[in-house]
Design an enzyme around this catalytic site. Structure first.
Site, PDB file in Angstrom:
ATOM      1  N   CYS A  98      17.500  34.476  96.034  1.00 48.15           N
ATOM      2  CA  CYS A  98      18.140  34.091  95.722  1.00 48.15           C
ATOM      3  C   CYS A  98      18.668  32.712  94.483  1.00 48.15           C
ATOM      4  O   CYS A  98      18.744  32.320  94.777  1.00 48.15           O
ATOM      5  CB  CYS A  98      19.430  34.536  96.395  1.00 48.15           C
ATOM      6  SG  CYS A  98      21.257  35.428  95.558  1.00 48.15           S
ATOM      7  N   MET A 124      20.683  39.701  88.461  1.00 49.46           N
ATOM      8  CA  MET A 124      20.695  38.414  89.847  1.00 49.46           C
ATOM      9  C   MET A 124      20.532  37.323  88.833  1.00 49.46           C
ATOM     10  O   MET A 124      19.909  37.365  88.261  1.00 49.46           O
ATOM     11  CB  MET A 124      19.256  38.691  90.613  1.00 49.46           C
ATOM     12  CG  MET A 124      19.661  40.550  91.127  1.00 49.46           C
ATOM     13  SD  MET A 124      20.087  41.688  90.271  1.00 49.46           S
ATOM     14  CE  MET A 124      17.379  42.465  90.078  1.00 49.46           C
TER      15      MET A 124
END
Length: 392
Positions: free
Chosen positions: A104, A314
């Site tokens: 992430c 993201m």
């Protein structure tokens, strides 16, 4: 029936970039969850409140979106020349599994601050005032990330005037460098091509750039699937047929990239690859009401995460965008006008983001030295999370 009481586990709830997650120091976890396996996954699922057939995660720390159903486990690094080992778990909202297949990028911005605050970084390398350099080993993909954390009076500085579209309030700027960002050990372009013809049953043949950088990502042209690249969440997420279309593209792209052997396996690999669509610059109004002019951006990008259009971008997909933009001939590069470039400003549903990358071609193989972006991070709450003692 006798039930075990709740236990409490030290944890920190943090925002990193446009995501939120529950952060743990590895040694604070119950011993059985300090190693990979079913116990760890079940513990994290219960912390976040999954699986939840209602899709709300009301009985946990999750926020019922892919951006807020996340967990992080950190420890002193076992890798030479690194400060902290970073393990990311994307928790499914409605299914009982944790996806460990990727990183992430947004929560990466919070890793350095957590590591400093929890004594995982040698105090001697921390300036009283200035910028602390934290070398992170990203265990999911086996890559180095460098986070530059502002320090004031010997403490992590979280407040500031850096604004990040997709985040309501300003904070201190955290620069993040993803070194050699090609995901995993394979080639940056697993098919050997910067653009492929991707056959998708029921859809047709689509031009696609399939790249491993930051996170495996499949880029397609917006106009090839009936969009113009200015779409906001409701245009996609309220359309079941559209979501099914993107999942079909993602599954067939994953097979073509060699990530799975059969499209049926995609259901158990929700976190990777991502699928995104691109278009040349065009003005639009972001989800906040902010007007984005065509002259403000180089390219439009919309990306899906965990089956839904992301509200911003993201962080790992932003690395993929930066890297693809730096390589002539990719769909991202062409949508941005083509040619050589080391940075790009892209428009996403919440606004804009500037990202940079350095790429080079050696013996007909492309590689990226690094990708750079600025994010911010903040502690939202710290203390303990509680879960039933028999949950894992």
């Amino acid at each position: 029936m006798t039930r075990k009481p709740q236990i409490r586990i030290p944890a920190t709830y943090m925002r990193g970039g446009t995501s939120k997650g529950v952060f743990f120091n590895l040694t604070d976890l119950p011993e059985v969850a300090q190693v990979p396996g079913e116990a760890r996954d079940r513990l994290l699922l219960r912390v976040i409140g999954s699986p939840d057939p209602y899709g709300k995660q009301t009985d946990g720390m999750g926020g019922a979106t892919s951006s807020t159903s996340k967990t992080v486990i950190l420890s002193k690094s076992e890798s030479p020349d690194h400060d902290v080992d970073y393990l990311f778990g994307q928790v499914s909202i409605d299914k009982p599994f944790v996806d460990w297949s990727g990183n992430c990028g947004n929560l990466t911005a919070a890793v350095g601050a957590f590591a400093i605050n929890n004594g995982l970084v040698d105090p001697e390398q921390l300036p009283e005032n200035g910028i602390a350099t934290v070398r992170i080993w990203q265990k999911n993909i086996g890559k180095t990330i460098i986070a530059r954390i502002p320090m004031t009076n010997g403490e992590v500085q979280e407040t500031g005037d850096f604004e990040l579209d997709g985040v309501t309030f300003p904070a201190a700027e955290v620069q993040v460098e993803f070194m050699d960002p090609a995901d995993g050990e394979g080639a940056m372009f697993p098919t050997g091509n910067v653009v492929d013809n991707l056959d998708v049953p029921g859809v047709g043949t689509l031009k696609a750039t399939m790249i491993n950088a930051g996170i495996p990502t499949i880029f397609i042209n917006a106009d090839a699937i009936g969009y113009d690249g200015t779409e906001l969440q409701e245009a996609i997420n309220n359309d079941d047929k559209a979501l099914a279309l993107f999942e079909t593209i993602r599954a067939h792209g994953a097979v073509r990239m060699g990530l799975i052997g059969d499209v049926a396996e995609a259901a158990n690999r929700q976190h990777t690859p991502k699928v995104a669509f691109v278009a040349p610059p065009k003005g639009y109004v972001a989800s906040s009401g902010k007007a984005i002019a065509a002259t403000d951006i180089d390219v439009l990008v919309r990306a899906l995460s965990m089956g839904k259009l992301h509200h911003a971008m993201m962080g790992t997909a932003a690395v993929a965008i930066a890297t693809a933009a730096a390589i002539p001939g990719t769909l991202v590069n062409l949508a941005a006008g083509g040619g050589d470039r080391t940075s790009v400003v892209f428009g996403h549903p919440s606004g804009t983001l500037r990202v940079g990358a350095e790429a080079e071609q050696v013996n007909d193989q492309w590689s990226a030295k690094k990708a750079i972006m600025s994010r911010s991070a903040r502690i939202l709450m710290e203390g303990w999370v509680r879960i039933p003692g028999d949950a894992f």
